[in-house]
Scaffold this motif. Structure first.
Motif, PDB file in Angstrom:
ATOM      1  N   ARG B 137      -7.802 -40.515 -13.659  1.00 40.99           N
ATOM      2  CA  ARG B 137      -6.375 -40.160 -13.551  1.00 40.99           C
ATOM      3  C   ARG B 137      -5.617 -41.185 -12.690  1.00 40.99           C
ATOM      4  O   ARG B 137      -4.538 -41.650 -13.061  1.00 40.99           O
ATOM      5  N   MET B 138      -6.212 -41.537 -11.560  1.00 46.46           N
ATOM      6  CA  MET B 138      -5.548 -42.480 -10.642  1.00 46.46           C
ATOM      7  C   MET B 138      -5.415 -43.867 -11.275  1.00 46.46           C
ATOM      8  O   MET B 138      -4.389 -44.515 -11.151  1.00 46.46           O
ATOM      9  N   GLU B 140      -5.238 -44.541 -14.399  1.00 46.41           N
ATOM     10  CA  GLU B 140      -4.191 -44.488 -15.436  1.00 46.41           C
ATOM     11  C   GLU B 140      -2.802 -44.507 -14.804  1.00 46.41           C
ATOM     12  O   GLU B 140      -1.923 -45.246 -15.233  1.00 46.41           O
ATOM     13  N   MET B 141      -2.639 -43.700 -13.761  1.00 47.11           N
ATOM     14  CA  MET B 141      -1.318 -43.608 -13.120  1.00 47.11           C
ATOM     15  C   MET B 141      -0.880 -44.942 -12.523  1.00 47.11           C
ATOM     16  O   MET B 141       0.292 -45.287 -12.560  1.00 47.11           O
ATOM     17  N   ASP B 143      -2.170 -47.888 -13.396  1.00 42.73           N
ATOM     18  CA  ASP B 143      -2.450 -48.958 -14.347  1.00 42.73           C
ATOM     19  C   ASP B 143      -3.400 -49.999 -13.710  1.00 42.73           C
ATOM     20  O   ASP B 143      -3.095 -51.195 -13.660  1.00 42.73           O
ATOM     21  N   SER B 192       5.980 -49.413  -8.687  1.00 40.73           N
ATOM     22  CA  SER B 192       4.753 -48.782  -9.158  1.00 40.73           C
ATOM     23  C   SER B 192       4.215 -47.803  -8.106  1.00 40.73           C
ATOM     24  O   SER B 192       3.836 -46.670  -8.425  1.00 40.73           O
ATOM     25  N   PHE B 196       4.145 -43.610  -8.208  1.00 37.63           N
ATOM     26  CA  PHE B 196       2.884 -42.896  -7.981  1.00 37.63           C
ATOM     27  C   PHE B 196       3.055 -41.825  -6.898  1.00 37.63           C
ATOM     28  O   PHE B 196       2.645 -40.677  -7.071  1.00 37.63           O
ATOM     29  N   GLU B 199       5.058 -38.899  -8.166  1.00 33.98           N
ATOM     30  CA  GLU B 199       4.306 -38.049  -9.085  1.00 33.98           C
ATOM     31  C   GLU B 199       3.298 -37.190  -8.340  1.00 33.98           C
ATOM     32  O   GLU B 199       3.146 -35.997  -8.633  1.00 33.98           O
TER      33      GLU B 199
END
Lengths: 260, 321
Positions: B137-138, B140-141, B143, B192, B196, B199
């Protein structure tokens, strides 16, 4: 316990991988460490070859004392002694913060980040000198070997305790970069038979600062020689280790971090 | 969630003069100085908040963060975070918090970040399935799929910071302390990181952000705490902080003719860009906007006019002083 072992394994793997990022430097460092450890035994060899001697001690016996010292140092240095430099640097830079925010014993975290694989050269040197010394001596009885193993463990404890004392002092005495040299000077007494020292000094380096247990006492047991202050030295080895760990933990409270 | 009551921290430091003689003297005698880093901080932070902690250098922000993360002992006062006293129940407490220090890396320099992540998994005792899920998950978040396998020393600062965030979030902390997390980053990397944090905050993680980058605070924090000289000088919403300058506006004025003298009550020259263009600060309590425009229009033809709120820096500078 299982979790701690797994963690130690992960730390060991990372340290090795990190060090192998510069392979030539790593192998060269291991080699230099090994050679450096052989200097004192070689000097002793030159003394005996030129007709000199430590009274009552053959070259093989003195070599055994030195081999036990180097072996214990070789066990402690890669896995424990790095705590001194690690503490020294982290206290000065304030990066102990990063260990304090981890849910583990700070001492354990410090040890994990102190593993110094190139010091395995010292272990190799210690093993080599021990094999060489034993090859020239009569075989010891099994009970002597048993006692030796116990005493060798005490020797390792004393080495570790010195590391804890030195590292602990770095919390108050920030940037104390000569601390290890002080230890080297002090521990040099442990590389020779105690009988060459005066009685007062023997008492001091056996019962007060247990330097004798670092090599002389374990080697003497293996050689079947009678040993003064044996029980006291054994006890002081354990007490010294506990005192070293306690000192380090207390001194940790002096940590003030650094910068922003 | 976090309750701080009359928190004080005093420490000793040493001072000496700058002359050569002072340096020589310091070999034998050093002047001991007692520094009051925190002078009685009171603060309550609720679950799910995202707080911006601002203050000039030496204000006490980092000392406060270090006490809240269990790194330092306070001199007096009470702190309760997640039901723990950080410095007394450190091990249990830090298992539930995370931290990112912009100037202190948790990654091992010579090996890829993924190895450091594995190490963190062992430190926190994270079950494999949880670790794999969170890491995925991290990554992906942020990138970060392409960078976690490269040696850390080869990463750019922005890439390294993304990995620092992953490292800090792997054990799913409830509170995360960010100490200047965007220091030195370019705009894209900052965006970025900010996205993060936003979110994760929306997902319920509490963030305490210390920074000198006011853009970070404007983009992220709903509540701002300003510390100066070890005391809280402001605690409130970002919008409230902006109103601290009262009725002031910044006006960028361009005219076709050279600008007239503007020394009148309520008008202050900020920057004279050219003879035809200037930035002015208007105090609307002393001069109304239409009155100002009318006065200018009497002798000049206005080419362009832009009216803005004062920058947040101005508010902060006013609070610091």
């Amino acid at each position: 316990m299982k979790g701690s072992l797994r963690l130690y394994g992960a730390a060991l793997k990372n340290t090795l991988a990190s060090r192998l990022a510069y392979r030539i430097d790593f192998f060269l460092s291991v080699f230099i460490m090994l050679v450096f450890e052989l200097i004192i035994p070689f000097a002793t060899f030159l003394i005996y070859r030129s007709g000199g001697a430590f009274p009552g001690w053959s070259f093989g016996e003195v070599l055994l004392v030195q081999a036990v010292f180097l072996l214990a140092k070789g066990v402690v240095n890669p896995f424990f002694a790095g705590i001194v430099w690690n503490t020294l640097i982290r206290v000065r830079e304030g990066t102990y913060d990063l260990l304090l925010i981890k849910p583990r014993s700070v001492l354990f975290m410090t040890l994990l980040t102190s593993i110094d694989v190139e010091d395995l050269g010292k272990l190799l040197g210690g093993v080599g000198v021990l094999v060489l010394a034993l090859s020239g001596l009569p075989a010891a009885a099994p009970e002597n070997w048993l006692a030796f193993v116990l005493l060798f463990a005490c020797s390792v404890c004393v080495f570790m305790s010195f590391s804890f004392f030195m590292a602990g002092s770095c919390f108050k005495w920030v940037g104390n970069s000569r601390v290890y040299e002080i230890f080297d000077c002090l521990s040099a007494f442990a590389m020779y038979p105690m009988s060459i020292f005066s009685k007062g000094l023997r008492v001091l380096i056996t019962a007060v600062i247990p330097l004798a247990i670092m090599a002389f006492i374990p080697a003497s047991v293996l050689l079947g020689k009678s040993v003064e202050y044996l029980a006291f030295a054994l006890g002081s080895g354990a007490v010294f280790l506990a005192a070293g760990a306690f000192f380090w933990t207390r001194m940790l409270r002096s940590y003030t971090s650094a910068g922003g | 969630m976090i309750k701080i009551d009359n928190l004080k921290k005093t420490y000793v430091t040493y001072r000496r003069g700058e002359r050569f003689l002072d340096v020589l003297k310091s070999m034998f005698v050093r002047k001991k100085v007692l520094v009051e880093a925190l002078k009685g901080i009171n603060l309550i932070i609720e679950k799910g908040e995202l707080i911006g902690l601002l203050g000039p250098n030496g204000a006490g922000k980092s000392t406060l963060i270090k006490i809240l993360t269990g790194i330092l002992y306070p001199s007096s006062g009470k702190v309760e975070c997640l039901g723990f006293v950080p410095w007394r129940q450190r091990r249990a407490y830090v298992a539930r918090i995370g931290a990112v220090f912009g100037q202190k890396s948790q990654l091992v320099f010579d090996i890829p970040p993924i190895d450091s992540f594995h190490m963190n998994r062992a430190i926190y005792g994270i079950p494999k399935a949880d670790y794999d899920r969170t890491l995925k998950r991290m990554v992906e978040m942020l990138d970060a799929g392409d960078i976690i396998g490269k040696p850390t020393r080869g990463l750019s600062l922005g890439e390294r910071m993304r990995c620092e965030f992953i490292m800090a979030m792997l054990h799913s902390p409830e509170v995360v302390f960010l100490d200047e997390p965007t220091i030195g980053l370019d705009v894209i990397a900052k965006e970025s990181i900010r996205a993060f944090v936003k979110e994760m905050n929306a997902a319920g993680v509490t963030f305490i952000l210390t920074t000198h980058d006011l853009d970070d605070v404007e983009h992220l924090a709903k509540r701002v705490v300003v510390i100066n000289h070890g005391e809280i000088v402001f605690d409130g919403a970002m919008d409230t902080l902006k109103t601290h300058l009262g009725t002031k506006k910044i006006v960028r004025l361009s005219t076709h003719e050279p600008l007239p003298l503007l020394d009148r009550p309520g008008v202050e020259m900020v920057t004279r860009v050219s003879d035809y263009e200037a930035d002015l600060e208007l105090d609307l309590a002393k001069i109304e906007l239409n009155q100002f425009i009318k006065k200018i229009g009497e002798k000049n033809t206005i080419r362009d006019l832009a009216i803005n709120d004062p920058p947040i820096e101005t508010v902060i500078k006013k609070l610091y002083s």
